[in-house]
Design a protein around this motif. Structure first.
Motif, PDB file in Angstrom:
ATOM      1  N   LEU A  93     -12.639 -17.385   1.652  1.00 50.34           N
ATOM      2  CA  LEU A  93     -12.365 -18.409   2.309  1.00 50.34           C
ATOM      3  C   LEU A  93     -12.284 -18.398   3.811  1.00 50.34           C
ATOM      4  CD1 LEU A  93     -10.397 -20.840  -0.059  1.00 50.34           C
ATOM      5  CD2 LEU A  93     -12.767 -20.980   0.517  1.00 50.34           C
ATOM      6  N   PRO A  94     -11.792 -17.163   4.374  1.00 48.97           N
ATOM      7  CA  PRO A  94     -11.446 -17.106   5.762  1.00 48.97           C
ATOM      8  C   PRO A  94     -12.936 -17.416   6.491  1.00 48.97           C
ATOM      9  CG  PRO A  94     -10.293 -15.462   4.770  1.00 48.97           C
ATOM     10  CD  PRO A  94     -10.989 -16.135   3.735  1.00 48.97           C
ATOM     11  N   THR A  95     -14.102 -16.892   5.934  1.00 54.71           N
ATOM     12  CA  THR A  95     -15.276 -17.288   6.627  1.00 54.71           C
ATOM     13  C   THR A  95     -16.035 -18.124   6.228  1.00 54.71           C
ATOM     14  OG1 THR A  95     -16.182 -15.704   5.180  1.00 54.71           O
ATOM     15  CG2 THR A  95     -15.479 -14.635   7.394  1.00 54.71           C
ATOM     16  N   LEU A  96     -15.745 -18.935   5.091  1.00 52.80           N
ATOM     17  CA  LEU A  96     -16.518 -19.852   4.332  1.00 52.80           C
ATOM     18  C   LEU A  96     -15.767 -21.222   4.349  1.00 52.80           C
ATOM     19  CD1 LEU A  96     -18.400 -17.846   1.566  1.00 52.80           C
ATOM     20  CD2 LEU A  96     -19.352 -18.651   3.821  1.00 52.80           C
ATOM     21  N   ALA A  97     -14.597 -21.313   4.680  1.00 54.83           N
ATOM     22  CA  ALA A  97     -14.164 -22.782   4.280  1.00 54.83           C
ATOM     23  C   ALA A  97     -14.600 -23.713   5.258  1.00 54.83           C
ATOM     24  CB  ALA A  97     -12.359 -22.523   4.901  1.00 54.83           C
ATOM     25  N   GLY A  98     -14.834 -23.243   6.657  1.00 57.05           N
ATOM     26  CA  GLY A  98     -15.522 -24.116   7.710  1.00 57.05           C
ATOM     27  C   GLY A  98     -16.705 -24.628   7.121  1.00 57.05           C
ATOM     28  N   PRO A  99     -17.911 -23.804   6.744  1.00 56.94           N
ATOM     29  CA  PRO A  99     -19.001 -23.825   6.070  1.00 56.94           C
ATOM     30  C   PRO A  99     -19.125 -24.819   4.904  1.00 56.94           C
ATOM     31  CG  PRO A  99     -19.213 -21.960   6.930  1.00 56.94           C
ATOM     32  CD  PRO A  99     -17.754 -22.425   7.072  1.00 56.94           C
ATOM     33  N   LEU A 100     -18.052 -24.666   4.135  1.00 51.08           N
ATOM     34  CA  LEU A 100     -18.048 -25.371   3.011  1.00 51.08           C
ATOM     35  C   LEU A 100     -17.503 -26.901   3.201  1.00 51.08           C
ATOM     36  CD1 LEU A 100     -16.295 -22.815   0.539  1.00 51.08           C
ATOM     37  CD2 LEU A 100     -18.514 -23.674   0.126  1.00 51.08           C
ATOM     38  N   LYS A 101     -16.466 -27.087   3.862  1.00 43.87           N
ATOM     39  CA  LYS A 101     -16.316 -28.250   4.329  1.00 43.87           C
ATOM     40  C   LYS A 101     -17.463 -28.971   5.024  1.00 43.87           C
ATOM     41  CE  LYS A 101     -12.537 -31.406   5.339  1.00 43.87           C
ATOM     42  NZ  LYS A 101     -11.924 -31.891   4.124  1.00 43.87           N
ATOM     43  N   GLU A 102     -18.170 -28.533   5.695  1.00 40.78           N
ATOM     44  CA  GLU A 102     -19.305 -29.279   6.556  1.00 40.78           C
ATOM     45  C   GLU A 102     -20.333 -29.283   5.558  1.00 40.78           C
ATOM     46  OE1 GLU A 102     -20.855 -26.676   9.588  1.00 40.78           O
ATOM     47  OE2 GLU A 102     -18.617 -26.727  10.750  1.00 40.78           O
TER      48      GLU A 102
ATOM     49  N   ARG B 166      -6.779  -5.182  -7.861  1.00 35.96           N
ATOM     50  CA  ARG B 166      -7.106  -4.986  -6.528  1.00 35.96           C
ATOM     51  C   ARG B 166      -5.727  -5.514  -5.513  1.00 35.96           C
ATOM     52  NH1 ARG B 166     -10.586  -3.333  -9.419  1.00 35.96           N
ATOM     53  NH2 ARG B 166     -12.761  -4.248  -9.533  1.00 35.96           N
ATOM     54  N   ASP B 167      -5.790  -4.472  -4.360  1.00 35.19           N
ATOM     55  CA  ASP B 167      -5.009  -4.804  -3.277  1.00 35.19           C
ATOM     56  C   ASP B 167      -5.611  -5.679  -2.371  1.00 35.19           C
ATOM     57  OD1 ASP B 167      -3.021  -4.672  -1.670  1.00 35.19           O
ATOM     58  OD2 ASP B 167      -3.180  -2.517  -0.949  1.00 35.19           O
ATOM     59  N   ARG B 168      -5.408  -7.133  -2.728  1.00 35.06           N
ATOM     60  CA  ARG B 168      -6.085  -8.167  -1.885  1.00 35.06           C
ATOM     61  C   ARG B 168      -5.096  -9.455  -1.668  1.00 35.06           C
ATOM     62  NH1 ARG B 168     -11.778  -8.015  -1.958  1.00 35.06           N
ATOM     63  NH2 ARG B 168     -11.493  -9.130   0.021  1.00 35.06           N
ATOM     64  N   PHE B 169      -3.809  -9.207  -1.673  1.00 35.64           N
ATOM     65  CA  PHE B 169      -3.032 -10.168  -1.667  1.00 35.64           C
ATOM     66  C   PHE B 169      -3.135 -10.876  -0.292  1.00 35.64           C
ATOM     67  CE2 PHE B 169       1.673 -11.556  -0.337  1.00 35.64           C
ATOM     68  CZ  PHE B 169       1.551 -12.811  -1.495  1.00 35.64           C
ATOM     69  N   ASP B 170      -3.136 -10.152   0.810  1.00 36.25           N
ATOM     70  CA  ASP B 170      -3.117 -10.664   2.167  1.00 36.25           C
ATOM     71  C   ASP B 170      -4.243 -11.469   2.325  1.00 36.25           C
ATOM     72  OD1 ASP B 170      -0.725  -9.557   2.910  1.00 36.25           O
ATOM     73  OD2 ASP B 170      -1.411  -7.647   3.713  1.00 36.25           O
ATOM     74  N   ASP B 171      -5.428 -10.883   1.789  1.00 35.59           N
ATOM     75  CA  ASP B 171      -6.678 -11.616   1.776  1.00 35.59           C
ATOM     76  C   ASP B 171      -6.643 -13.213   1.038  1.00 35.59           C
ATOM     77  OD1 ASP B 171      -8.050  -9.460   3.206  1.00 35.59           O
ATOM     78  OD2 ASP B 171      -8.400  -8.656   1.350  1.00 35.59           O
ATOM     79  N   THR B 172      -5.931 -13.114  -0.010  1.00 36.73           N
ATOM     80  CA  THR B 172      -5.596 -14.399  -0.677  1.00 36.73           C
ATOM     81  C   THR B 172      -5.111 -15.417   0.323  1.00 36.73           C
ATOM     82  OG1 THR B 172      -5.659 -13.253  -2.685  1.00 36.73           O
ATOM     83  CG2 THR B 172      -4.743 -15.546  -2.722  1.00 36.73           C
ATOM     84  N   LEU B 173      -3.982 -14.681   0.830  1.00 40.59           N
ATOM     85  CA  LEU B 173      -3.002 -15.819   1.640  1.00 40.59           C
ATOM     86  C   LEU B 173      -3.704 -16.114   2.799  1.00 40.59           C
ATOM     87  CD1 LEU B 173       0.629 -13.848   1.618  1.00 40.59           C
ATOM     88  CD2 LEU B 173      -0.348 -15.855   0.176  1.00 40.59           C
ATOM     89  N   ALA B 174      -4.549 -15.488   3.589  1.00 45.35           N
ATOM     90  CA  ALA B 174      -5.454 -15.844   4.640  1.00 45.35           C
ATOM     91  C   ALA B 174      -6.473 -16.757   4.206  1.00 45.35           C
ATOM     92  CB  ALA B 174      -6.119 -14.437   5.179  1.00 45.35           C
ATOM     93  N   GLY B 175      -7.084 -16.751   3.026  1.00 50.17           N
ATOM     94  CA  GLY B 175      -7.964 -17.785   2.289  1.00 50.17           C
ATOM     95  C   GLY B 175      -7.305 -19.206   2.501  1.00 50.17           C
ATOM     96  N   ILE B 176      -5.913 -18.985   1.748  1.00 49.65           N
ATOM     97  CA  ILE B 176      -5.222 -20.392   1.369  1.00 49.65           C
ATOM     98  C   ILE B 176      -5.153 -21.170   3.094  1.00 49.65           C
ATOM     99  CG2 ILE B 176      -3.100 -21.277   0.921  1.00 49.65           C
ATOM    100  CD1 ILE B 176      -2.987 -19.168  -1.288  1.00 49.65           C
ATOM    101  N   GLU B 177      -4.621 -20.032   4.131  1.00 46.06           N
ATOM    102  CA  GLU B 177      -4.476 -20.546   5.553  1.00 46.06           C
ATOM    103  C   GLU B 177      -5.597 -21.233   5.950  1.00 46.06           C
ATOM    104  OE1 GLU B 177      -1.763 -21.047   6.869  1.00 46.06           O
ATOM    105  OE2 GLU B 177      -0.468 -20.159   5.217  1.00 46.06           O
ATOM    106  N   ALA B 178      -6.812 -20.577   5.583  1.00 47.90           N
ATOM    107  CA  ALA B 178      -8.158 -21.057   6.237  1.00 47.90           C
ATOM    108  C   ALA B 178      -8.537 -22.340   5.594  1.00 47.90           C
ATOM    109  CB  ALA B 178      -9.353 -19.960   5.669  1.00 47.90           C
TER     110      ALA B 178
END
Length: 340
Positions: free
Chosen positions: A115-124, A148-160
Motif C-alpha cells: 500500500l505505501p506505493t499503491l494506495a494512491g493509484p488504487l484510490k484513483e 516474515r519480519d514485515r511489521f513496520d511495512d504493514t504499519l506503513a501500509g495502514i498509514e498510506a
C-alpha cells in the motif's frame, strides 16, 4: 467489453432458501508475501499454474455478468491481491462496470505491504474500501505468526491508506489462543486512535495444515468479555447480511466488530459467492464442490451459459457451513487458494 445476458436469466441470484446474493468475492491470485500460520504452511505451497489464473478480461467478463444478475459489490482478495501485477487496472475496470443499481462497489482485502506505493493509484482507480489484516501489535509475535519480519511495512501500509482518505478502513484480526489473545484491548485502542474499525474474527478451519482445533479456538464471547473490561460496548442494530456484529465503543462514534462464524453462524443471511483465481465458483467458503467457470469460458461458453452456471451454483447452496456438526469436513483448499 459488454455482455449479453438474456432477460430470462437476468433475475437475481437466489438459492433454494431464499437468500439473494449481492456480494462477489474475487481472488486475484493465490500467492502471498506472508506465511500466516492459520492460512499457509511455511514452505511447499503448490502455487496455481500461471496459465490457469484468470486473465483480466475474463475477470471483467464474469463481473459484468454478475452485475447483470444483481451483484452490487465486488471484493478483491487473494492470497495477496496486490501481488497481481495489474491489480490497479483490475480495480479500474471493475469500478467502471454498471449494474442495475449503478456502478459496482469495489473493495479489497490486503495485508497492506504494497500500500505505501499503491494506495494512491488504487484510490484513483476507484477502489472504495479497504480491509487490512493486522493480528498483532507486537513485532516479534508478528514475525512468528507471519514467518516474515514485515511489521513496520504493514504499519506503513495502514498509514498510506489513511493518508489517501479510504473510509472505512477495517482491520481484520484473527483471534488465536496463546498468540494474540492478550492483545485484544491494545488492538482496539490502536484502531480507535487511528479512526479505524477493528473486526475480530473467530479462527476458522481453513489452514493448509488442517490443525485447527474447535476446543482451542478463541470464541467471540471470550473476545467480548476481554474488551468489556476496558470498554463499554453497545450493540448496533440492523446487521443485515454483514458478517460482523458491530458494537459502539464507549458510546461511539467508533465501532468494533466480532465475526462469530463458528459459534454464532450467520449463514441464514449470507449473500456472498466466491470466484477463485483459477476460475472456480464457490457458493460457500466451506463448499466441498466448485463450478468450473474457467472451463466454460475457455471452451467457448456464451454469456448466457455463464449466467446459467451461476444460477445453478447458487441454487445448490446448503443452508449452513456445518462447522459444529459431527460430519464436518474441512475444504481441500486452504484460505489462500479460495480467497477471503
Amino acid at each position: 467489453m459488454s455482455v449479453e445476458v438474456s432477460e430470462e436469466l437476468r433475475g437475481p441470484l437466489v438459492d433454494t432458501h431464499g437468500r439473494v446474493h449481492r456480494d462477489l468475492r474475487i481472488s486475484l491470485t493465490d500467492v502471498c508475501n506472508l506465511r500466516c500460520t492459520y492460512c499457509m504452511p511455511a514452505e511447499g505451497v503448490p502455487w496455481l499454474a500461471r496459465e490457469n489464473i484468470l486473465t483480466t478480461d475474463e475477470l471483467v467478463r464474469v463481473a459484468e455478468i454478475a452485475a447483470a444478475l444483481g451483484i452490487v459489490e465486488v471484493r478483491l482478495t487473494g492470497g495477496e491481491p496486490l501481488l497481481r501485477p495489474d491489480a490497479v487496472d483490475v480495480v479500474a475496470r471493475m469500478a467502471a462496470i454498471e449494474g442495475e443499481s449503478g456502478p459496482l462497489e469495489v473493495s479489497m482485502t490486503t495485508n497492506a505491504l504494497r500500500l505505501p506505493t499503491l494506495a494512491g493509484p488504487l484510490k484513483e482507480a476507484g477502489l472504495s474500501r479497504l480491509n487490512i489484516s493486522l493480528d498483532t501489535l507486537d513485532r516479534e509475535v508478528f514475525k512468528d505468526l507471519t514467518r516474515r519480519d514485515r511489521f513496520d511495512d504493514t504499519l506503513a501500509g495502514i498509514e498510506a491508506a489513511i493518508e489517501q482518505g479510504f473510509a472505512p478502513i477495517k482491520l481484520n484480526t484473527v483471534a488465536m489462543r496463546g498468540v494474540n489473545d492478550g492483545e485484544m484491548t491494545a488492538l482496539l485502542h490502536f484502531a480507535v486512535e487511528k479512526g479505524l474499525e477493528l473486526r475480530f474474527i473467530e479462527q476458522m478451519p481453513l489452514d493448509a495444515g488442517h490443525i485447527w482445533s474447535r476446543p482451542e479456538m478463541v470464541t467471540g464471547e471470550e473476545i467480548l468479555d476481554a474488551l468489556g473490561k476496558e470498554f463499554t460496548l453497545t450493540e448496533v442494530a440492523g446487521r443485515g447480511a454483514a458478517p460482523a456484529e458491530r458494537f459502539l465503543v464507549d458510546g461511539g462514534p467508533r465501532t468494533v466488530g466480532v465475526i462469530r462464524s463458528v459459534t454464532r453462524p450467520f449463514c441464514g443471511a449470507c449473500d456472498r459467492v466466491r470466484l477463485t483465481a483459477d476460475g472456480q465458483l464457490r457458493n460457500c467458503l466451506f463448499a466441498r464442490t466448485e463450478s468450473d467457470l474457467a472451463g466454460l469460458m475457455r471452451g467457448g461458453g456464451s454469456d448466457d451459459d455463464i449466467a446459467r452456471l451461476m444460477h445453478t451454483c447458487i441454487a445448490g447452496k446448503l443452508p449452513g457451513h456445518g462447522i459444529d456438526e459431527p460430519g464436518f469436513l474441512q475444504p481441500d483448499r486452504p484460505m489462500s487458494a479460495i480467497g477471503g
